[in-house]
Write a protein that holds these residues in place. Structure first.
Motif, PDB file in Angstrom:
ATOM      1  N   PRO B  38     -55.079  47.646  48.322  1.00  9.63           N
ATOM      2  CA  PRO B  38     -56.440  47.107  48.429  1.00  9.63           C
ATOM      3  C   PRO B  38     -57.474  48.224  48.457  1.00  9.63           C
ATOM      4  CG  PRO B  38     -55.314  46.948  50.531  1.00  9.63           C
ATOM      5  CD  PRO B  38     -54.303  47.423  49.543  1.00  9.63           C
ATOM      6  N   ASN B  39     -58.740  47.862  48.374  1.00 12.53           N
ATOM      7  CA  ASN B  39     -59.810  48.860  48.450  1.00 12.53           C
ATOM      8  C   ASN B  39     -59.714  49.624  49.761  1.00 12.53           C
ATOM      9  OD1 ASN B  39     -61.770  46.373  46.983  1.00 12.53           O
ATOM     10  ND2 ASN B  39     -61.417  48.331  46.030  1.00 12.53           N
ATOM     11  N   CYS B 166     -60.198  49.316  35.059  1.00  8.03           N
ATOM     12  CA  CYS B 166     -61.278  48.639  35.773  1.00  8.03           C
ATOM     13  C   CYS B 166     -62.524  48.551  34.899  1.00  8.03           C
ATOM     14  CB  CYS B 166     -61.584  49.389  37.053  1.00  8.03           C
ATOM     15  SG  CYS B 166     -62.871  48.638  38.017  1.00  8.03           S
ATOM     16  N   ASN B 196     -55.802  47.994  40.809  1.00  3.24           N
ATOM     17  CA  ASN B 196     -55.997  46.826  41.662  1.00  3.24           C
ATOM     18  C   ASN B 196     -55.445  45.567  41.019  1.00  3.24           C
ATOM     19  OD1 ASN B 196     -57.256  47.367  44.092  1.00  3.24           O
ATOM     20  ND2 ASN B 196     -59.214  47.761  43.090  1.00  3.24           N
ATOM     21  N   ASP B 199     -51.473  41.850  37.930  1.00  4.13           N
ATOM     22  CA  ASP B 199     -50.861  41.209  36.762  1.00  4.13           C
ATOM     23  C   ASP B 199     -50.345  42.202  35.730  1.00  4.13           C
ATOM     24  OD1 ASP B 199     -51.127  38.467  37.400  1.00  4.13           O
ATOM     25  OD2 ASP B 199     -53.294  38.686  37.137  1.00  4.13           O
ATOM     26  N   CYS B 236     -52.685  42.766  51.824  1.00  8.50           N
ATOM     27  CA  CYS B 236     -53.877  42.135  51.241  1.00  8.50           C
ATOM     28  C   CYS B 236     -53.785  42.035  49.731  1.00  8.50           C
ATOM     29  CB  CYS B 236     -55.139  42.893  51.586  1.00  8.50           C
ATOM     30  SG  CYS B 236     -55.511  42.894  53.303  1.00  8.50           S
ATOM     31  N   LEU B 237     -52.594  41.995  49.183  1.00 10.16           N
ATOM     32  CA  LEU B 237     -52.456  41.858  47.733  1.00 10.16           C
ATOM     33  C   LEU B 237     -51.982  40.457  47.414  1.00 10.16           C
ATOM     34  CD1 LEU B 237     -50.781  45.264  46.913  1.00 10.16           C
ATOM     35  CD2 LEU B 237     -53.129  44.585  46.484  1.00 10.16           C
ATOM     36  N   GLU B 238     -51.879  40.196  46.140  1.00 14.43           N
ATOM     37  CA  GLU B 238     -51.351  38.913  45.709  1.00 14.43           C
ATOM     38  C   GLU B 238     -50.231  39.170  44.739  1.00 14.43           C
ATOM     39  OE1 GLU B 238     -54.447  36.708  43.947  1.00 14.43           O
ATOM     40  OE2 GLU B 238     -55.283  36.077  45.860  1.00 14.43           O
ATOM     41  N   GLN B 241     -49.929  36.150  38.857  1.00 17.60           N
ATOM     42  CA  GLN B 241     -50.046  34.700  38.673  1.00 17.60           C
ATOM     43  C   GLN B 241     -48.705  34.024  38.390  1.00 17.60           C
ATOM     44  OE1 GLN B 241     -53.142  32.524  37.706  1.00 17.60           O
ATOM     45  NE2 GLN B 241     -53.913  33.783  39.378  1.00 17.60           N
ATOM     46  N   ILE B 242     -47.949  34.611  37.445  1.00 19.00           N
ATOM     47  CA  ILE B 242     -46.669  34.012  37.065  1.00 19.00           C
ATOM     48  C   ILE B 242     -45.738  33.988  38.279  1.00 19.00           C
ATOM     49  CG2 ILE B 242     -44.649  34.277  35.582  1.00 19.00           C
ATOM     50  CD1 ILE B 242     -47.013  33.555  33.963  1.00 19.00           C
ATOM     51  N   GLN B 244     -46.597  33.889  41.332  1.00 11.61           N
ATOM     52  CA  GLN B 244     -47.049  32.864  42.271  1.00 11.61           C
ATOM     53  C   GLN B 244     -46.480  31.505  41.906  1.00 11.61           C
ATOM     54  OE1 GLN B 244     -51.285  32.630  42.908  1.00 11.61           O
ATOM     55  NE2 GLN B 244     -51.447  34.861  42.982  1.00 11.61           N
ATOM     56  N   LEU B 245     -46.535  31.199  40.611  1.00 14.41           N
ATOM     57  CA  LEU B 245     -46.010  29.912  40.149  1.00 14.41           C
ATOM     58  C   LEU B 245     -44.520  29.808  40.450  1.00 14.41           C
ATOM     59  CD1 LEU B 245     -46.296  27.295  38.497  1.00 14.41           C
ATOM     60  CD2 LEU B 245     -45.893  28.654  36.452  1.00 14.41           C
ATOM     61  N   MET B 246     -43.827  30.894  40.135  1.00 15.48           N
ATOM     62  CA  MET B 246     -42.369  30.877  40.325  1.00 15.48           C
ATOM     63  C   MET B 246     -42.026  30.754  41.797  1.00 15.48           C
ATOM     64  SD  MET B 246     -40.984  30.883  37.466  1.00 15.48           S
ATOM     65  CE  MET B 246     -42.140  30.398  36.223  1.00 15.48           C
ATOM     66  N   LEU B 249     -42.373  27.219  42.926  1.00 14.11           N
ATOM     67  CA  LEU B 249     -41.271  26.427  42.367  1.00 14.11           C
ATOM     68  C   LEU B 249     -39.989  26.677  43.151  1.00 14.11           C
ATOM     69  CD1 LEU B 249     -41.864  26.672  38.514  1.00 14.11           C
ATOM     70  CD2 LEU B 249     -42.263  24.725  40.030  1.00 14.11           C
ATOM     71  N   VAL B 264     -44.648  36.612  31.552  1.00 12.29           N
ATOM     72  CA  VAL B 264     -44.620  35.368  30.789  1.00 12.29           C
ATOM     73  C   VAL B 264     -43.253  35.186  30.125  1.00 12.29           C
ATOM     74  CG1 VAL B 264     -45.636  34.170  28.820  1.00 12.29           C
ATOM     75  CG2 VAL B 264     -47.097  35.385  30.412  1.00 12.29           C
TER      76      VAL B 264
END
Ligand SMILES: Nc1ncnc2c1ncn2[C@@H]1O[C@H](COP(=O)(O)OP(=O)(O)OP(=O)(O)O)[C@@H](O)[C@H]1O
Ligand SMILES: Nc1ncnc2c1ncn2[C@@H]1O[C@H](COP(=O)(O)OP(=O)(O)OP(=O)(O)O)[C@@H](O)[C@H]1O
Ligand SMILES: [Mg+2]
Ligand SMILES: [Mg+2]
Lengths: 256, 284, 262, 284
Positions: B38-39, B166, B196, B199, B236-238, B241-242, B244-246, B249, B264
């Motif tokens: 994170p920052n 960035c 940052n 993905d 504090c990261l995520e 996206q993929i 997250q979906l998995m 599920l 993907v």
């Protein structure tokens, strides 16, 4: 006597380079000027600052961008005056710092440059403990008034003589630096009047000390750097110099 | 083989903030390593240590098993090139060619050699046609490329980049990342980049390190690191996206997974297989 | 960070302690009047008294001793310089005569005494200024100056310049680092040239910033007026007490003739 | 209801680049609209037209069906607030409070009213505790929030933001976007933002416009716009990661889809349903 001064010049110089803070040597420190001179220098400085304020106000009314422009350019000049310029002095390499007033006078004109220098001196006095509040008037006189006007006229005269942009900048930087130190020397020299000393001799001695320690070379180096700066800006964004009125118009290319 | 090693680096800025508190990181020769965080987690500060721009308070940096202090700074800057975040901070000369020549010129090379290096660097980043343009006439992504060329002209073995993507649009991101991948694979340059954007990582990177509050929390392949979702959340990261979906599920809908698909392509393969499996399971 | 080691910051002034909470008008009034006393006094102990009180006040709010000392280093060297010059130049009575590497040095009593007095004034004055700056932020200062009727143009410029100094220091630091990694400072000549480029970039940046900032200001209704609100709370009992206090101190000092007013 | 309308805007910069060549865009009252586009496509230039900072060469801007020229610039600035990309350009006052007070001060409000508005704006962006801090002591994300507060203090009906999430870490992005969503839904402020990050759009935005080379290529709900993948590719953009996955599944693996899922939630629902469907299909 003069030998003694030489020895002390060396001691003084060593003291200077040994301290990391050898920055704003040209500012007179708080407490050194007696009341009489404090009042005198403030009286001398006030009208110039006043005219500077008047200039800013008038220009601001014509184009509101002028206030932030003076702010950012003032900050830029301040930061420029923090550059650790390496100079060859008595005992080899040392670093010193440019005054920057020559550059601000060229960019902003002499009166606004006095105002900017006054604010820079206030910031230095308060937040760096370089210079002082009661000596503010004296410092405005040497760095602001003498520095700005000498630099400005040097630049204008050089331009009149059709020197290239680099040499115009060089002269502005060098002359303003020289005059700043001369101003400080005069102010300190005046202190011996009435104490049995000779004003001329003392001023010359102090000026000599300044020149012998790194500041003599610094004048030339500051000149070179200011020259480089103007040329660089001219090469990359000539519009800026045009806008500030440093060069007349785009059609006649400026010699470099 | 470990080419660059940060050992227990601690660093304090003048105002007293501890930007690094004992960060350690091994960088292997020839890899493409991402530093995620994170920052304010100390990515930039760590990168600046890797070529000696900042001196650690405690700890040391080893370049090819030798302490950085044993090299002259000229040697280090030649071996480890660094590209900062904002290209406008790094382009000094009025024209592209002159800017790229800045480094080689300072190395004291001959004129021919300088010209050769400039051409080579520009062709590496695919900007040969822009050699004579003014720097101000370039787009943001093109400026980034020129910055990279300026460093490549010094022939570094290791390239350090601070948030190279960035402010770029998706096409620009892909093009810069492809360039980095190419430099890494075809020219054998070890690349370390702070970023940052989670993905990007599974698509391009060999390994990644996660930083948090001046420490390196975890290091490993994207699969290893992203499978520990708690640690990622903690920093504090995520997840990408993929991922997250998995993850939903797997956790909520009980899809069985050996390893979590992150890109993907992987996700597609997994989903197609799952459905085929269900299909055959039932039809049996 | 290299050449920005001497940069300043407001870290101490931004802390919360009883000194930062004193009204800025009171602080300004005190500092200006005490500086005047410091200048006018013939008594060598009054500046030294200011010095010790300022130091102890700063120490009560936990400002590190070294930080205070560091900011006094340059004025101190200046003071020593003055002491020696005066000692060599003024008066007749020989206090000490010695020879260093062949040079004969004669320090004289009157000169030394005068120099010592100046020295103490430097120390007293600087310590007062430091007391102010370590406990006052720039925005408090601007508000205070506005109350004392300092022209708005000066205050606005003070705020703007102060703000942009930090920004430019950061930017210049990055650019300087970038030049350094590409070996821009490996010899004296290259250094001068690189500094020229750096300064030029700075001017260009300043120009661009001014335009962007003006746009942002314009979009919030700026048409050339003031830029600071600078609201100060009304005077409280505490402030009145402080002001009456300084009046008493002044009259006491004048009464005991430590301060000579012409 | 259309609150703000750009009609055929054309704009040329001093140096002769046409940044906008006939861009048109309708903005509805109360919506959250994203403007997507590659670098240099004219997003920033268009945003600056929306509150009259730039004057179009041809075309006009209508605010509440009246040409912008009919308002005084003060009226426009009060109705349409703009937040630029770099917070450092906007925060020029030494303390947070004073910066936020700058707008109300220029509106000529009374001292009490100014103080009230500052408090309100700071509490809206959740920065009440930082009111007396110096601006340079804040993190990047916090600076962004203060910029937004500075504009909110003028009580605009429309808020225009240029890349509000650029340079922020994932947690920072989420927090800024949540703030914008809240301002939009709970306080009825119409929000227009330019962005490069496609992944954000389906999650938070009502509508989006795609710009390319000074024109608005297409406008619509995320579903409408992203389903036309050719146009997206043409504009140098990419689909959001999830949409990419769904697209391959639809096109290559013939998963039947009515509308393309764009967010993690939608994709999950779709996948679960598909599998259940296959399940029941077969077991029948
Ligand atoms: N010049 C500086 N002076 C003081 N503190 C600093 C300085 N630069 C960074 N810091 C502090 O050091 C810490 C680490 O900063 P750093 O820039 O390394 O973070 P980062 O991971 O690169 O963040 P970002 O993603 O925002 O670039 C932060 O808390 C920051 O506030
Ligand atoms: N001040 C300027 N002077 C001249 N040309 C400009 C100026 N600002 C932008 N341009 C040009 O106008 C075009 C549109 O620029 P704009 O900044 O609006 O793009 P953008 O979509 O905001 O890009 P980004 O995603 O990089 O912010 C670009 O080609 C750019 O080079
Ligand atoms: Mg960083
Ligand atoms: Mg833009």
């Amino acid at each position: 006597m003069s030998r003694a001064v030489t020895v002390f010049a060396i001691i003084f110089f060593l003291l200077f380079i040994s301290s990391e803070n050898a920055v704003y040597a040209m500012h007179i420190t708080e407490g050194i000027l007696p009341p009489k001179w404090v009042i005198t220098w403030f009286a001398v400085a006030m009208p110039f600052v006043g005219i500077g304020i008047y200039h800013v106000k008038r220009k601001k009314r014509q184009m509101p961008v002028y206030l932030p422009l003076v702010g950012t350019l003032g900050a830029a000049v301040f930061v420029f005056s923090c550059f650790p310029i390496p100079v060859i002095a008595l005992n080899g390499m040392a670093t010193s710092h440019p005054c920057g007033t020559g550059m601000s006078a060229v960019l902003l004109g002499p009166f606004v440059s006095v105002l900017v220098a006054a604010i820079a001196l206030l910031i230095q006095a308060l937040f760096l403990a370089h210079g002082g509040l009661t000596t503010l008037g004296g410092n405005i006189f040497s760095m602001g008034i003498l520095g700005s006007f000498s630099g400005y006229f040097a630049f204008k005269i050089a331009q009149r003589c059709r020197l290239s942009l680099f040499w115009c900048g060089f002269l502005a930087g060098m002359v303003s630096d020289l005059f700043t130190y001369l101003g400080t020397s005069i102010e300190l020299g005046l202190l011996v009047i009435g104490k049995g000393g000779s004003f001329i001799k003392a001023t010359a001695e102090i000026f000599g000390v300044f020149m012998m320690t790194s500041q003599g070379v610094l004048c030339i180096v500051e000149g070179i750097v200011v020259g480089f700066i103007l040329v660089f800006v001219y090469k990359r964004k000539p519009g800026i110099l045009l806008h500030l009125g440093l060069i007349k118009d785009d059609t006649k290319p400026v010699q470099i | 083989m470990v080419i660059l090693q940060a050992r227990n680096i601690q660093y304090k800025y003048h105002d007293g903030t501890y930007a690094l508190c004992g960060a350690s990181l091994d960088i292997k020769k020839g890899e493409l390593l991402a530093i995620l965080g994170p920052n304010g987690s100390g990515k930039t500060t760590l990168l600046k240590h890797l070529n000696g721009l900042l001196k650690p308070e405690t700890g040391e940096i080893l370049l090819e098993q030798k302490s950085l202090g044993k090299y002259s700074s000229k040697q280090v800057f030649q071996k480890v090139g660094i590209v900062f975040q904002d290209p406008n901070d790094q382009l000094f000369a009025p024209s592209v060619k002159e800017d790229v020549a800045f480094g080689p010129l300072n190395l004291g090379l001959s004129k021919d050699e300088i010209a050769r290096r400039v051409d080579e660097a520009l062709s590496l980043v695919g900007m040969t046609l822009h050699a004579n343009k003014a720097v101000d006439a370039l787009s943001f992504g093109q400026k980034k490329r020129i910055c990279i060329a300026g460093v490549l002209a010094m022939k570094p073995e290791i390239l350090v980049l601070d948030e190279p993507t960035c402010g770029l649009d998706p096409a620009g991101v892909t093009s810069i990342m492809t360039l980095l991948k190419e430099l890494n694979e075809q020219h054998g340059i070890t690349i370390i980049m702070a970023t940052n954007t989670v993905d990007l990582v599974p698509v391009y990177m060999d390994r990644l390190a996660v930083m948090y509050q001046g420490n390196v929390l975890s290091v490993g392949t994207p699969n290893e690191v992203f499978s520990n979702t708690d640690k990622i959340k903690h920093a504090c990261l995520e997840l990408p996206q993929i991922a997250q979906l998995m993850q939903v599920l797997r956790d909520e809908n009980n899809f069985p997974m050996d390893s979590m698909p992150l890109t993907v392509g992987e996700a597609r393969r997994f989903l197609v297989n799952t459905i085929r499996l269900k299909h055959s399971e039932i039809s049996m | 960070m290299g050449f920005l080691h001497h940069t300043f910051s407001e870290v101490y002034a931004r802390r919360n302690n009883w000194l930062t909470e004193v009204d800025v008008r009171v602080k300004l009034l005190y500092i200006v009047l005490l500086l005047a006393i410091n200048l006018l006094t013939k008594n060598i102990f009054i500046p030294l008294f200011f010095l010790s009180v300022s130091f102890s006040l700063l120490l009560t709010v936990k400002i590190p001793f070294t930080a205070i000392l560091r900011s006094m280093l340059l004025p101190l060297s200046f003071a020593v310089f003055i002491l020696l010059i005066r000692g060599l130049h003024e008066g007749e009575k020989v206090w000490l005569s010695l020879s260093i590497v062949g040079y004969k040095l004669v320090l004289k009593e009157e000169g030394l005494w005068n120099g010592l007095q100046t020295c103490s004034k430097v120390l007293g004055g600087i310590s007062l200024v430091i007391l102010l700056s370590f406990t006052t932020t720039i925005s408090q200062l601007c508000a205070g100056l506005k109350w004392f009727r300092v022209p708005n143009t000066i205050i606005d410029l003070l705020a703007l310049i102060y703000r942009y100094i930090f920004l430019f220091l950061d930017e210049v630091d990055t650019m300087w680092t970038a030049q350094r990694t590409r070996l821009g400072y490996t010899s004296w000549k290259k250094t001068i040239k690189s500094f020229g480029i750096l300064g030029g970039m700075l001017v260009i940046r300043a120009f661009a910033r001014a335009e962007q900032t003006y746009e942002a200001m314009h979009a919030r209704g700026y048409e050339g007026g003031g830029i600071l609100t600078a609201t100060l709370p009304p005077w409280r009992k505490k402030e009145y007490v402080f002001v009456i206090g300084i009046v008493f101190v002044l009259s006491f000092l004048i009464y005991t003739r430590h301060v000579r007013v012409w």
